[in-house]
Design a protein around this motif. Structure first.
Motif, PDB file in Angstrom:
ATOM      1  N   LEU A 192       0.825  -1.215   0.000  1.00 52.94           N
ATOM      2  CA  LEU A 192       0.000   0.000   0.000  1.00 52.94           C
ATOM      3  C   LEU A 192       0.856   1.260   0.000  1.00 52.94           C
ATOM      4  CD1 LEU A 192      -2.890  -0.910   2.464  1.00 52.94           C
ATOM      5  CD2 LEU A 192      -3.123  -0.399   0.037  1.00 52.94           C
ATOM      6  N   LYS A 193       2.104   1.141   0.434  1.00 52.47           N
ATOM      7  CA  LYS A 193       3.020   2.283   0.441  1.00 52.47           C
ATOM      8  C   LYS A 193       3.799   2.410  -0.858  1.00 52.47           C
ATOM      9  CE  LYS A 193       5.181   0.973   4.177  1.00 52.47           C
ATOM     10  NZ  LYS A 193       6.099   0.955   5.342  1.00 52.47           N
ATOM     11  N   ASP A 194       3.504   1.561  -1.836  1.00 55.07           N
ATOM     12  CA  ASP A 194       4.258   1.554  -3.085  1.00 55.07           C
ATOM     13  C   ASP A 194       4.089   2.875  -3.836  1.00 55.07           C
ATOM     14  OD1 ASP A 194       5.613  -0.882  -4.808  1.00 55.07           O
ATOM     15  OD2 ASP A 194       4.799   0.695  -6.085  1.00 55.07           O
ATOM     16  N   ASN A 195       5.099   3.227  -4.600  1.00 52.23           N
ATOM     17  CA  ASN A 195       5.056   4.476  -5.375  1.00 52.23           C
ATOM     18  C   ASN A 195       4.256   4.345  -6.662  1.00 52.23           C
ATOM     19  OD1 ASN A 195       6.704   5.917  -3.556  1.00 52.23           O
ATOM     20  ND2 ASN A 195       8.557   5.040  -4.468  1.00 52.23           N
ATOM     21  N   SER A 196       3.959   3.121  -7.084  1.00 53.72           N
ATOM     22  CA  SER A 196       3.224   2.913  -8.331  1.00 53.72           C
ATOM     23  C   SER A 196       1.723   2.830  -8.069  1.00 53.72           C
ATOM     24  CB  SER A 196       3.696   1.621  -9.009  1.00 53.72           C
ATOM     25  OG  SER A 196       2.837   1.272 -10.077  1.00 53.72           O
ATOM     26  N   PRO A 197       0.902   3.637  -8.748  1.00 57.80           N
ATOM     27  CA  PRO A 197      -0.551   3.553  -8.574  1.00 57.80           C
ATOM     28  C   PRO A 197      -1.116   2.184  -8.937  1.00 57.80           C
ATOM     29  CG  PRO A 197       0.057   5.595  -9.689  1.00 57.80           C
ATOM     30  CD  PRO A 197       1.293   4.752  -9.638  1.00 57.80           C
ATOM     31  N   GLY A 198      -0.506   1.509  -9.934  1.00 57.29           N
ATOM     32  CA  GLY A 198      -0.989   0.191 -10.315  1.00 57.29           C
ATOM     33  C   GLY A 198      -0.838  -0.816  -9.190  1.00 57.29           C
ATOM     34  N   ALA A 202      -3.904  -2.781  -6.759  1.00 57.49           N
ATOM     35  CA  ALA A 202      -3.947  -4.214  -6.480  1.00 57.49           C
ATOM     36  C   ALA A 202      -3.827  -4.481  -4.984  1.00 57.49           C
ATOM     37  CB  ALA A 202      -2.822  -4.923  -7.237  1.00 57.49           C
ATOM     38  N   ALA A 203      -3.014  -3.682  -4.291  1.00 60.91           N
ATOM     39  CA  ALA A 203      -2.865  -3.844  -2.845  1.00 60.91           C
ATOM     40  C   ALA A 203      -4.160  -3.485  -2.116  1.00 60.91           C
ATOM     41  CB  ALA A 203      -1.709  -2.986  -2.341  1.00 60.91           C
ATOM     42  N   ALA A 204      -4.885  -2.492  -2.626  1.00 57.96           N
ATOM     43  CA  ALA A 204      -6.170  -2.122  -2.013  1.00 57.96           C
ATOM     44  C   ALA A 204      -7.171  -3.267  -2.120  1.00 57.96           C
ATOM     45  CB  ALA A 204      -6.718  -0.863  -2.675  1.00 57.96           C
ATOM     46  N   ALA A 205      -7.190  -3.928  -3.276  1.00 55.91           N
ATOM     47  CA  ALA A 205      -8.072  -5.087  -3.442  1.00 55.91           C
ATOM     48  C   ALA A 205      -7.671  -6.207  -2.489  1.00 55.91           C
ATOM     49  CB  ALA A 205      -8.025  -5.570  -4.892  1.00 55.91           C
ATOM     50  N   SER A 209      -9.875  -7.832   0.773  1.00 53.59           N
ATOM     51  CA  SER A 209     -10.133  -9.266   0.849  1.00 53.59           C
ATOM     52  C   SER A 209      -9.535  -9.903   2.094  1.00 53.59           C
ATOM     53  CB  SER A 209      -9.563  -9.955  -0.400  1.00 53.59           C
ATOM     54  OG  SER A 209      -9.695 -11.360  -0.311  1.00 53.59           O
ATOM     55  N   ILE A 210      -8.383  -9.394   2.555  1.00 52.79           N
ATOM     56  CA  ILE A 210      -7.628 -10.062   3.624  1.00 52.79           C
ATOM     57  C   ILE A 210      -7.932  -9.468   4.993  1.00 52.79           C
ATOM     58  CG2 ILE A 210      -5.302 -10.530   4.497  1.00 52.79           C
ATOM     59  CD1 ILE A 210      -4.390 -10.559   1.545  1.00 52.79           C
ATOM     60  N   CYS A 211      -7.820  -8.154   5.134  1.00 47.58           N
ATOM     61  CA  CYS A 211      -7.945  -7.522   6.462  1.00 47.58           C
ATOM     62  C   CYS A 211      -8.738  -6.223   6.358  1.00 47.58           C
ATOM     63  CB  CYS A 211      -6.567  -7.271   7.058  1.00 47.58           C
ATOM     64  SG  CYS A 211      -5.401  -6.441   5.928  1.00 47.58           S
ATOM     65  N   PRO A 212     -10.021  -6.297   5.981  1.00 50.00           N
ATOM     66  CA  PRO A 212     -10.785  -5.065   5.727  1.00 50.00           C
ATOM     67  C   PRO A 212     -11.015  -4.196   6.950  1.00 50.00           C
ATOM     68  CG  PRO A 212     -12.217  -6.990   5.702  1.00 50.00           C
ATOM     69  CD  PRO A 212     -10.820  -7.506   5.771  1.00 50.00           C
ATOM     70  N   THR A 213     -10.804  -4.721   8.155  1.00 55.83           N
ATOM     71  CA  THR A 213     -11.029  -3.928   9.365  1.00 55.83           C
ATOM     72  C   THR A 213      -9.729  -3.518  10.049  1.00 55.83           C
ATOM     73  OG1 THR A 213     -11.240  -5.954  10.698  1.00 55.83           O
ATOM     74  CG2 THR A 213     -13.256  -5.013   9.782  1.00 55.83           C
ATOM     75  N   ASN A 214      -8.606  -3.809   9.450  1.00 57.35           N
ATOM     76  CA  ASN A 214      -7.311  -3.434  10.041  1.00 57.35           C
ATOM     77  C   ASN A 214      -6.983  -1.997   9.632  1.00 57.35           C
ATOM     78  OD1 ASN A 214      -4.793  -3.303  11.161  1.00 57.35           O
ATOM     79  ND2 ASN A 214      -3.906  -4.968   9.961  1.00 57.35           N
ATOM     80  N   VAL A 239     -12.493   0.375  -5.238  1.00 54.29           N
ATOM     81  CA  VAL A 239     -12.164  -0.328  -3.997  1.00 54.29           C
ATOM     82  C   VAL A 239     -11.507   0.623  -3.004  1.00 54.29           C
ATOM     83  CG1 VAL A 239     -10.814  -2.212  -3.009  1.00 54.29           C
ATOM     84  CG2 VAL A 239     -11.911  -2.510  -5.226  1.00 54.29           C
ATOM     85  N   LEU A 240     -10.574   1.425  -3.481  1.00 59.17           N
ATOM     86  CA  LEU A 240      -9.829   2.318  -2.593  1.00 59.17           C
ATOM     87  C   LEU A 240     -10.725   3.408  -2.006  1.00 59.17           C
ATOM     88  CD1 LEU A 240      -7.117   2.874  -1.372  1.00 59.17           C
ATOM     89  CD2 LEU A 240      -6.477   4.167  -3.404  1.00 59.17           C
ATOM     90  N   ILE A 241     -11.670   3.921  -2.789  1.00 58.16           N
ATOM     91  CA  ILE A 241     -12.616   4.917  -2.261  1.00 58.16           C
ATOM     92  C   ILE A 241     -13.411   4.320  -1.103  1.00 58.16           C
ATOM     93  CG2 ILE A 241     -14.752   6.150  -2.789  1.00 58.16           C
ATOM     94  CD1 ILE A 241     -13.620   6.691  -5.577  1.00 58.16           C
TER      95      ILE A 241
END
Length: 389
Positions: A192-198, A202-205, A209-214, A239-241
């Motif tokens: 999620l800290k990556d510099n690439s929007p792409g 994918a990390a937001a998705a 899926s993995i830890c939506p409440t963290n 997804v990110l919104i």
């Protein structure tokens, strides 16, 4: 006139079709059994191996089961030809989950060494193919190896490989390996800290899926994610919104000045010529006015974002406000809260997105979190959306 030359409409149609097929692989779909595939897979010439692999993929596209060729195909993953490797991985990706269910576990385990070697290949496409195939094999015994591979690829210099690492995380999480949960969530936070929007999309998705409440993971990267949002691919933006909106509601609550928490929004927007008493609506019973229900819906909406919609969507009638556990401390102001300001600012350009789902997601943020005097900005984008549809 052409019949005098021995040509008919049918023969001309066939000739035209053959001309268009020259230089293509369309012939692979004609007669699937006219060539012996096994000898070609063992050939020393890459061109013949490519021909056999293309024929196998053509059979897969037609619904044939060609899993019997798996041992011969796997051997070719060590080929130096990128074209052969690509075709091999396309075949393996199709059957990866099937082998992971136990039909060919021994052959699958033997192929892991080849995949691990390819994770260090100089070609980023080969590294990505190897990771995708490893992640697609659903065997608990190789889960630690897959986790190591995902961790390695999450730090890869190639954007495409890092994106594939983010996509692989939910597949690894689906194996329900409790001992690796913390490591998987750590990788999600790193991507999620990556510099690439792409990669961020994918990390937001993966996060959803993995830890939506963290939300601690989002809190550490909130400002960066908001700044990256306009550059994320469209479906990642949706997804990110949703993630950012849930984070703001979880941390600060709903906005005091929004329409959702305004008891008499319609009364205050009446023209000056109408002599209406502002407190009249507040004195009416609940079943006689629709103003008070806005607050109740807002309460349910807040809980819906925090705990999931299924539990609360059935409560859109008369609800007990006290039983929902929301109080004045869970309400914030859009004028003084920086997190809300940033979210509204970064979603404003998305109101004019070409993707209708992005427009609806951005409009939802402004409808829920923006002050009521600023909600009018979503009207034109929504009307334009109706016109396009």
């Amino acid at each position: 006139m052409l019949t005098q030359f021995g040509a008919t409409a049918d023969s001309l149609s066939k000739a035209s079709t053959m001309m268009f097929r020259i230089g293509t692989d369309a012939h692979l779909y004609d007669d699937p059994d006219d060539v012996s595939i096994a000898p070609l897979l063992d050939s020393k010439f890459d061109s013949e191996k490519c021909e056999a692999l293309k024929r196998l993929l053509a059979l897969i596209a037609q619904g044939f089961d060609v899993s019997s060729y798996f041992p011969q195909v796997v051997k070719n993953v060590a080929s130096q030809s990128v074209e052969v490797k690509k075709l091999v991985y396309l075949y393996l990706l199709h059957y990866a989950e099937k082998y992971g269910t136990g039909q060919r576990p021994n052959e699958t385990l033997l192929s892991i060494n080849c995949f691990q070697k390819d994770l260090g290949d100089p070609n980023p496409l080969v590294r990505a193919w190897a990771l995708r195939t490893m992640a697609g094999i659903r065997l608990h015994v190789i889960a630690p190896l897959v986790l190591v591979a995902v961790g390695k690829c999450a730090r890869d210099p190639s954007i495409y490989v890092r994106k594939c690492a983010a996509i692989a995380l939910p597949k690894l999480h689906d194996l329900r390996l409790e001992e690796h949960t913390a490591a998987i969530e750590e990788l999600v936070g790193m991507l999620l800290k990556d510099n690439s929007p792409g990669v961020v999309g994918a990390a937001a998705a993966a996060f959803a899926s993995i830890c939506p409440t963290n939300f601690s993971v989002i809190g550490r990267n909130y400002k960066r994610l908001c700044e990256t949002l306009p550059d994320v691919e469209e479906w990642g933006q949706i997804v990110l919104i949703g993630i950012l909106l849930r984070y703001v509601i979880a941390k600060h609550g709903l906005v005091r000045e929004s329409l959702m928490l305004t008891a008499d929004p319609l009364v205050k927007h009446n023209s000056e010529g109408e002599d209406l008493e502002p407190d009249l609506a507040m004195r009416k019973p609940l079943h006689e006015t629709s103003f008070d229900i806005c607050t109740e819906i807002a309460d349910i909406l807040s809980r819906s974002y925090l705990e999931g919609p299924d539990k609360h969507l059935s409560q859109l009638g008369l609800v007990n406000r006290d039983s929902l556990g929301l109080d004045s401390s869970r309400v914030t102001s859009a004028k003084s809260n920086d997190d809300v300001k940033i979210l509204l600012q970064c979603t404003s350009p998305l109101l004019w997105s070409y993707n209708s789902a992005v427009v609806l997601a951005a409009a939802g943020v402004h409808w829920i979190m923006a002050p009521k005097e600023d909600v009018l900005k979503i009207v034109k984008p929504l009307l334009f959306l109706l016109r396009v549809i």
